[in-house]
Design an enzyme around this catalytic site. Structure first.
Site, PDB file in Angstrom:
ATOM      1  N   MET A  28      31.173  21.706  30.063  1.00  0.00           N
ATOM      2  CA  MET A  28      29.793  21.624  29.570  1.00  0.00           C
ATOM      3  C   MET A  28      29.204  23.028  29.548  1.00  0.00           C
ATOM      4  O   MET A  28      29.261  23.746  30.549  1.00  0.00           O
ATOM      5  CB  MET A  28      28.955  20.695  30.455  1.00  0.00           C
ATOM      6  CG  MET A  28      29.416  19.245  30.423  1.00  0.00           C
ATOM      7  SD  MET A  28      28.452  18.163  31.524  1.00  0.00           S
ATOM      8  CE  MET A  28      29.125  18.617  33.135  1.00  0.00           C
ATOM      9  N   CYS A 143      33.470  20.913  19.448  1.00  0.00           N
ATOM     10  CA  CYS A 143      32.054  21.261  19.319  1.00  0.00           C
ATOM     11  C   CYS A 143      31.549  20.927  17.915  1.00  0.00           C
ATOM     12  O   CYS A 143      32.064  21.464  16.923  1.00  0.00           O
ATOM     13  CB  CYS A 143      31.833  22.743  19.614  1.00  0.00           C
ATOM     14  SG  CYS A 143      30.072  23.208  19.555  1.00  0.00           S
ATOM     15  N   LYS A 182      41.027  19.768  23.375  1.00  0.00           N
ATOM     16  CA  LYS A 182      40.040  18.683  23.347  1.00  0.00           C
ATOM     17  C   LYS A 182      39.561  18.514  21.919  1.00  0.00           C
ATOM     18  O   LYS A 182      39.057  19.458  21.311  1.00  0.00           O
ATOM     19  CB  LYS A 182      38.869  19.002  24.275  1.00  0.00           C
ATOM     20  CG  LYS A 182      37.842  17.888  24.414  1.00  0.00           C
ATOM     21  CD  LYS A 182      36.823  18.249  25.498  1.00  0.00           C
ATOM     22  CE  LYS A 182      35.879  17.074  25.762  1.00  0.00           C
ATOM     23  NZ  LYS A 182      34.921  16.840  24.677  1.00  0.00           N
ATOM     24  N   HIS A 210      37.842  12.802  22.328  1.00  0.00           N
ATOM     25  CA  HIS A 210      36.447  12.352  22.336  1.00  0.00           C
ATOM     26  C   HIS A 210      36.307  11.348  21.202  1.00  0.00           C
ATOM     27  O   HIS A 210      36.494  11.708  20.032  1.00  0.00           O
ATOM     28  CB  HIS A 210      35.509  13.538  22.130  1.00  0.00           C
ATOM     29  CG  HIS A 210      34.064  13.193  22.284  1.00  0.00           C
ATOM     30  ND1 HIS A 210      33.098  14.150  22.531  1.00  0.00           N
ATOM     31  CD2 HIS A 210      33.395  12.019  22.236  1.00  0.00           C
ATOM     32  CE1 HIS A 210      31.917  13.569  22.623  1.00  0.00           C
ATOM     33  NE2 HIS A 210      32.069  12.269  22.431  1.00  0.00           N
ATOM     34  N   GLY A 246      33.923   9.886  26.392  1.00  0.00           N
ATOM     35  CA  GLY A 246      32.872   9.166  25.680  1.00  0.00           C
ATOM     36  C   GLY A 246      32.563   7.822  26.315  1.00  0.00           C
ATOM     37  O   GLY A 246      33.469   7.106  26.730  1.00  0.00           O
ATOM     38  N   ASN A 247      31.269   7.480  26.401  1.00  0.00           N
ATOM     39  CA  ASN A 247      30.805   6.190  26.943  1.00  0.00           C
ATOM     40  C   ASN A 247      31.010   6.051  28.450  1.00  0.00           C
ATOM     41  O   ASN A 247      31.075   4.933  28.955  1.00  0.00           O
ATOM     42  CB  ASN A 247      31.496   5.005  26.266  1.00  0.00           C
ATOM     43  CG  ASN A 247      31.231   4.903  24.786  1.00  0.00           C
ATOM     44  OD1 ASN A 247      30.482   5.697  24.229  1.00  0.00           O
ATOM     45  ND2 ASN A 247      31.861   3.949  24.131  1.00  0.00           N
ATOM     46  N   ALA A 269      30.960  13.671  30.811  1.00  0.00           N
ATOM     47  CA  ALA A 269      30.151  14.863  30.583  1.00  0.00           C
ATOM     48  C   ALA A 269      28.708  14.560  30.960  1.00  0.00           C
ATOM     49  O   ALA A 269      28.265  14.839  32.063  1.00  0.00           O
ATOM     50  CB  ALA A 269      30.260  15.297  29.119  1.00  0.00           C
ATOM     51  N   GLU A 270      27.966  13.931  30.049  1.00  0.00           N
ATOM     52  CA  GLU A 270      26.550  13.683  30.313  1.00  0.00           C
ATOM     53  C   GLU A 270      26.347  12.716  31.479  1.00  0.00           C
ATOM     54  O   GLU A 270      25.367  12.823  32.208  1.00  0.00           O
ATOM     55  CB  GLU A 270      25.862  13.146  29.059  1.00  0.00           C
ATOM     56  CG  GLU A 270      24.351  13.222  29.148  1.00  0.00           C
ATOM     57  CD  GLU A 270      23.675  13.068  27.793  1.00  0.00           C
ATOM     58  OE1 GLU A 270      23.671  11.954  27.260  1.00  0.00           O
ATOM     59  OE2 GLU A 270      23.166  14.075  27.275  1.00  0.00           O
TER      60      GLU A 270
END
Length: 542
Positions: A28, A143, A182, A210, A246-247, A269-270
């Protein structure tokens, strides 16, 4: 033993030597630095922490190679400056003489270092700096931001398969550690499979997939497609190592993702950014202690004051090299409440008032002196904002104090911690008295919710209800459903959802951050006439 002296393995043999980690902390931008990696690992047992593989933030290969200031302010494996690869003969960088933070073999492994690049030679040159301090070097092909399009890297290389092949193969054949990649998914399953095979044929030991396309970003992020990752799993060679991304926002999502995708590991990540405890198992009922809160409904999570304390202690211990200040035990509702009211601490506000009376030149000089080059200190404000988001939406005094914090001003962040501890104490007392308002939990948000079913759920509010915790507990952040869903008439944002989206963007700006991240132009090397755009905090580059 330094990596260059070990036999170089690749593919599954390499993955197994790492211990076959299944938990992956994502790269990140300016947010997966050493201190944050340490914080994320701290909620795992000593044994289970070995199952966490972490990535550095994405580094710009050209800037890393040509600009010592950029390199030294982003990657700090030793206390002394890194020697340029061109000055080294057969012996690589010093590794055992003064291990410091990044890639420290005792506390920060396994570790992959990620770069964006479009030149094989620049990619290799940058990778040679870091190869003694990491387990692999990763190429960012995910990205989706405009800065990547202008810089010709990330997901905007996915039409340039020959370039991608040369980038990966250069490191595969000439670097002492493995290279990984990635990627984002393409439009059709057949194209996705062909793309993944090309990356693997170049020599990538691991691919992280991703499950979103390049156009899925910002408010149009939507859901990652796990079925695509399952398709790749079933159609690539069985020994291919695949990480799913993801998710993944809650601890419960990890096992579900492994089962549905068949991936070897799951990257967050988030989810980790808003809840750094995501990789740790919750304590058994009755063993919560003072750090973990569990409500009457059985739902719980780590308290924000506890997590922020750990974060600050890591900053003191590892980054500043000093002992953390002595503190009282965290408050429990079962503790006797002290009759004396604790005075509000306004250190930052007082400083601001003092500065207001100073001549402009002195203020500018002071700001220049306080400028911070440590990646672990410069990331603190953004981390605190993400982690404390539900709390600062209710306690605006904490938000304002956080907004005044300058990079490197640790006393100001210590002040924020004390304010957070008082706020959490208040919340716990109100909860036990039954006077707390659940609506005060603030806007949670889940950019990548694994629990939304677009065929059943009418809005992201369903996800909010499932993820919601009191405002003093670390939790996911849930965004309204993507624009494409309501633009084509399938879904529409309600007034409440639109208001929540606008409120979230306003809160982000109030603490000095940009809702979609920011970009900064920095000089390349010693050439002050040539600049390179660098993504900064808040920019999603994966």
């Amino acid at each position: 033993m330094p990596n260059n002296k070990r036999q170089k393995l690749s593919g599954r043999a390499f993955y197994e030597r790492l211990g076959s980690p299944k938990l992956i902390l994502a790269p990140m931008v300016e947010q997966s630095e050493f201190a944050w990696r340490m914080l994320s690992r701290s909620f795992m047992t000593a044994e289970s922490s070995k199952d966490l593989l972490a990535y550095t933030p994405m580094f710009h290969s050209r800037m890393f190679t040509d600009t010592p200031k950029y390199r030294e302010s982003h990657f700090q494996p030793t206390k002394s400056a890194l020697l340029p690869p061109s000055e080294l003969d057969q012996e690589p960088q010093r590794t055992d003489s003064d291990p410091y933070l990044d890639g420290n073999p005792a506390i920060d492994r396994p570790l992959f270092v990620q770069f964006c690049a479009n030149s094989p030679d620049e990619f290799l040159e940058a990778a040679k700096y870091v190869q003694p301090f990491c387990d692999a070097v990763d190429l960012n092909l995910g990205c989706p931001q405009g800065i990547a399009k202008r810089g010709r890297y990330g997901a905007f290389l996915q039409e340039e398969w020959d370039t991608i092949y040369k980038l990966i193969n250069k490191l595969h054949t000439e670097l002492s550690v493995p290279v990984t990649a990635k990627m984002r998914v393409l439009e059709t399953k057949e194209k996705k499979l062909e793309y993944a095979k090309k990356i693997l044929s170049a020599g990538a030991s691991i691919i992280t997939v991703h499950g979103r396309r390049r156009d899925q970003k910002g408010h149009n992020t939507g859901l990652a497609d796990w079925s695509v990752i399952r398709y790749l799993r079933e159609n690539l060679p069985t020994d291919t190592v695949i990480f799913a991304n993801g998710n993944v926002l809650r601890h419960e999502d990890i096992e579900r993702c492994l089962e549905e995708t068949g991936a070897d590991g799951v990257m967050s990540a988030e989810g980790n950014l808003y809840d750094p405890t995501i990789f740790g198992e919750p304590p058994p009922i009755g063993q919560e202690g003072r750090e973990y809160w569990r409500g009457r409904d059985g739902k719980g999570g780590y308290r924000m004051d506890a997590v922020l304390r750990r974060y600050m202690d890591i900053i003191y211990t590892y980054v500043l090299g000093t002992s953390p200040p002595e503190r009282k035990p965290l408050f429990l509702a079962s503790d006797p409440v002290e009759p004396a009211k604790e005075p509000a601490i306004e250190i930052s506000a007082a400083d601001d008032e003092d500065e207001a009376d100073q001549p402009q030149r002195k203020k500018q000089k002071r700001e220049k002196q306080q400028k911070c080059s440590s990646p672990n200190l410069s990331s603190m404000q953004a981390h605190c904002f993400h982690m404390l988001r539900p709390l600062v939406s209710k306690h605006t005094d904490v938000r304002d104090a956080l907004a005044r914090c300058k990079a490197g001003d640790v006393p100001a962040f210590e002040n924020v911690l004390q304010m957070v501890e008082r706020a959490v104490k208040q919340g716990l007392i109100e909860y036990e008295k039954g006077t707390s308002n659940d609506q005060d939990a603030g806007p949670q948000v889940v950019e990548e919710s694994a629990v939304i079913d677009e065929t059943k759920d009418a809005s992201s509010l369903t996800t909010v209800a499932m993820c919601k915790r009191p405002w003093w507990v670390c939790q996911p952040y849930v965004r309204p459903l993507p624009k494409e869903a309501y633009q084509n008439g399938a879904l529409s944002l309600s007034k409440k959802e639109k208001a929540r989206l606008a409120q979230g963007e306003t809160q982000t700006r109030e603490v000095g951050l940009q809702p979609e991240g920011r970009v900064e132009a920095q000089p390349l090397g010693e050439n002050l006439d040539r600049e390179v755009e660098i993504p900064k905090e808040g920019m999603v580059c994966g």
